[in-house]
Design a protein around this motif. Sequence first.
Motif, PDB file in Angstrom:
ATOM      1  N   UNK A 298      66.422  41.814  32.882  1.00 27.88           N
ATOM      2  CA  UNK A 298      66.917  42.321  31.597  1.00 27.88           C
ATOM      3  C   UNK A 298      67.499  41.156  30.809  1.00 27.88           C
ATOM      4  N   UNK A 299      67.071  40.946  29.564  1.00 27.79           N
ATOM      5  CA  UNK A 299      67.488  39.743  28.839  1.00 27.79           C
ATOM      6  C   UNK A 299      68.920  39.817  28.326  1.00 27.79           C
ATOM      7  N   UNK A 300      69.504  38.637  28.139  1.00 25.86           N
ATOM      8  CA  UNK A 300      70.774  38.508  27.446  1.00 25.86           C
ATOM      9  C   UNK A 300      70.488  38.201  25.978  1.00 25.86           C
ATOM     10  N   UNK A 301      71.393  38.597  25.122  1.00 23.09           N
ATOM     11  CA  UNK A 301      71.205  38.484  23.675  1.00 23.09           C
ATOM     12  C   UNK A 301      72.244  37.529  23.104  1.00 23.09           C
ATOM     13  N   UNK A 302      71.774  36.557  22.322  1.00 16.92           N
ATOM     14  CA  UNK A 302      72.663  35.609  21.655  1.00 16.92           C
ATOM     15  C   UNK A 302      72.450  35.774  20.146  1.00 16.92           C
ATOM     16  N   UNK A 303      73.395  36.437  19.491  1.00 17.24           N
ATOM     17  CA  UNK A 303      73.260  36.709  18.059  1.00 17.24           C
ATOM     18  C   UNK A 303      73.313  35.411  17.260  1.00 17.24           C
ATOM     19  N   UNK A 304      72.524  35.345  16.211  1.00 17.83           N
ATOM     20  CA  UNK A 304      72.483  34.154  15.368  1.00 17.83           C
ATOM     21  C   UNK A 304      73.736  34.066  14.499  1.00 17.83           C
ATOM     22  N   UNK A 305      73.898  32.910  13.896  1.00 15.43           N
ATOM     23  CA  UNK A 305      75.016  32.683  12.980  1.00 15.43           C
ATOM     24  C   UNK A 305      74.983  33.719  11.846  1.00 15.43           C
ATOM     25  N   UNK A 306      73.818  33.923  11.264  1.00 16.11           N
ATOM     26  CA  UNK A 306      73.700  34.872  10.164  1.00 16.11           C
ATOM     27  C   UNK A 306      73.970  36.303  10.590  1.00 16.11           C
ATOM     28  N   UNK A 307      73.497  36.683  11.793  1.00 19.62           N
ATOM     29  CA  UNK A 307      73.740  38.035  12.301  1.00 19.62           C
ATOM     30  C   UNK A 307      75.229  38.274  12.514  1.00 19.62           C
ATOM     31  N   UNK A 308      75.920  37.284  13.089  1.00 22.08           N
ATOM     32  CA  UNK A 308      77.363  37.435  13.310  1.00 22.08           C
ATOM     33  C   UNK A 308      78.111  37.541  11.985  1.00 22.08           C
ATOM     34  N   UNK A 309      77.747  36.690  11.028  1.00 22.34           N
ATOM     35  CA  UNK A 309      78.443  36.698   9.743  1.00 22.34           C
ATOM     36  C   UNK A 309      78.265  38.040   9.035  1.00 22.34           C
ATOM     37  N   UNK A 310      77.059  38.577   9.072  1.00 25.41           N
ATOM     38  CA  UNK A 310      76.801  39.858   8.425  1.00 25.41           C
ATOM     39  C   UNK A 310      77.575  40.983   9.126  1.00 25.41           C
ATOM     40  N   UNK A 311      77.659  40.891  10.461  1.00 28.19           N
ATOM     41  CA  UNK A 311      78.407  41.916  11.206  1.00 28.19           C
ATOM     42  C   UNK A 311      79.900  41.837  10.895  1.00 28.19           C
ATOM     43  N   UNK A 312      80.437  40.641  10.775  1.00 34.26           N
ATOM     44  CA  UNK A 312      81.854  40.497  10.414  1.00 34.26           C
ATOM     45  C   UNK A 312      82.108  41.060   9.017  1.00 34.26           C
TER      46      UNK A 312
END
Length: 615
Positions: A298-312
């Motif tokens: 089962x893979x691990x997920x590393x969110x991108x810089x843009x994904x994190x910024x949009x989530x914040x």
Amino acid sequence: MKFWLSLLPLSVFSSTAFAYTQQDLVHLSTSDYWHTLGHYQPGLTGSFTSLVDSPSFFVSPQGKDDPLAELNATVEGFEREAKQSDSSPNDQSLSCRYPARFHWLKQKLHTDWPVAVCPEQTLWKQALNPKGLTLVFPTAFMNSPSSMFGHTLLRVDAKDQNRNRELVAFAINFAATPESNDNAFLYAAKGLFGNYPGTFSVMPYYRKVREYNDLESRDIWEYALNLDEEEVQQVLRHLWEMNGVEFDYYFIDENCSYQLLALLEAGREGLDLTSGFDYRAIPSDTVKVLRENGLIEVPKYRASFGTRLMHYAEQLDDQQLLAARAAMTGQYPTEGSLSERAAILEMAYEWLNFEFYDQALAREDTAPHLQKLLIARSKLNTSSPFSEPAKPAMSPDEGHNSSRLGLGYRYSNHNADQALLEWRVAYHDLLDNAGGYIPGAQISFFDLQLGVDQDGDVDLNQLYLLDAMSLAPDYRVFDSLSWNIRAGYDRQPDTRGLTGRYFMQGGYGKSWGDANRLHAYALLSSELNYFDAQGENLSLGLGMESGLVWQANEEHKLALSAQGLYQWDAMRWRTESQASWHWALSQQLGLRTEVTYQQWQRDELSSTLRFFVYL
């Protein structure tokens, strides 16, 4: 086969320690594993040719096209070194140059060849300190032709590694080496026809994370591979053999993902990962092959810089975002709760850091602001108020397969009705099931449609060589540009029916909304056409394209689109509008209906119903 084998000399390599016949070597030269180590591919007439294009890789002058000659030359070289009984360190020895071959042949031929002392290789392995391998899948980056399908690489997991130390591990990458003055279009064109050399390289993993996660804002999926330590060692032995070796790099098939599969095949005899990729090797499909062979977890997920910024940003209201924007210029918040001020400062830091990478801001101007934001945040004694982005429900290997077969029927008001046969080599359009794919992105290569009328006449209705679209909506913290490009052949209505058109079309514009729900787009567009109709051949068109896409739920997606382009040579408009509904019956099955209105020299109203199977 038996006849020519009988003509071979049954010579015995004499040694007090080992003995084997030429027939043993012939047998080994036909084995799949020897072909894996030499990267041999079968030809139509039973011949073999290696994909390796560096003559220095082969021990025999005939080694590229003759697996037996290469095996004979390799064994003779190992024997010659063994008889010299010289165990002094020698990185230039044949057994140091080909450790994977040496390890395998020593076992298969039951020899006692002395293990060579290879200082450079020993230091290299000590630096890697290998225990396991992880396949790394950065998702697609639509603004780069080389990364439109995503990318794969390997991470070497060290024996003392944990989650906090993963970034200082080493990565194995295979990539093309373009010429420095080639633009994006030339890069894509050369990549399609194998005009670039491709090579393996080893580098710190944090460099690739910075490139993909930060600079290109690509989410990363990490799949631990189920290989034991000895299998990992054999993969690395073969990687050592690939040092400085060049392959012709092909964007569609013999690409990064294909070559990494070929490298992994060296880890376990009998492992077949590449045989199903004769004409295309899409990264997501290669991950599926690893899953089908039980090689990934089962893979691990590393969110991108843009994904994190949009989530914040989703966790802040408009006033708080304005305060974060002000904090980026040094106006720090003085009012509000401790948690609210912490959120504003954290958002300001992440936002400015994102723009530093995304807009290539000057380090000497940006770094002091970032440092002051960190200092101001550290004075607030409270934990981060932000949650981290959730792992998407589906990973890339769980999405629909990349090739698509379609059967359908088209009804037309002015032209003959037709049964339809379609085939798309790769790999996703806006209406396909979105699970595992980037929302708002479309990449179709070699999309073919044939039509057969009631008289049995067959028409080529369309052949799109490329149909790509990136509809990244503007967001509260992003200002994104949308674009599309199409090239190929289709048919347009004229006074006598439908006439063929060769065309290239592209546009730039904006998108709005949520690509996972409801979003709209508008693009300024231009096209260059060559019509088959007599007296109206080369034509330039300028105008606009717009549309609306609604993901009603996981199974149903609807779209409206329209385009109008004024044909300057013909002094008339060419317009088209379409309403579409796609029903995802399952991950690999779909039903699509469309109503299309076209107008060029006359109007044409048609409706189609198509059943899709993703292969």
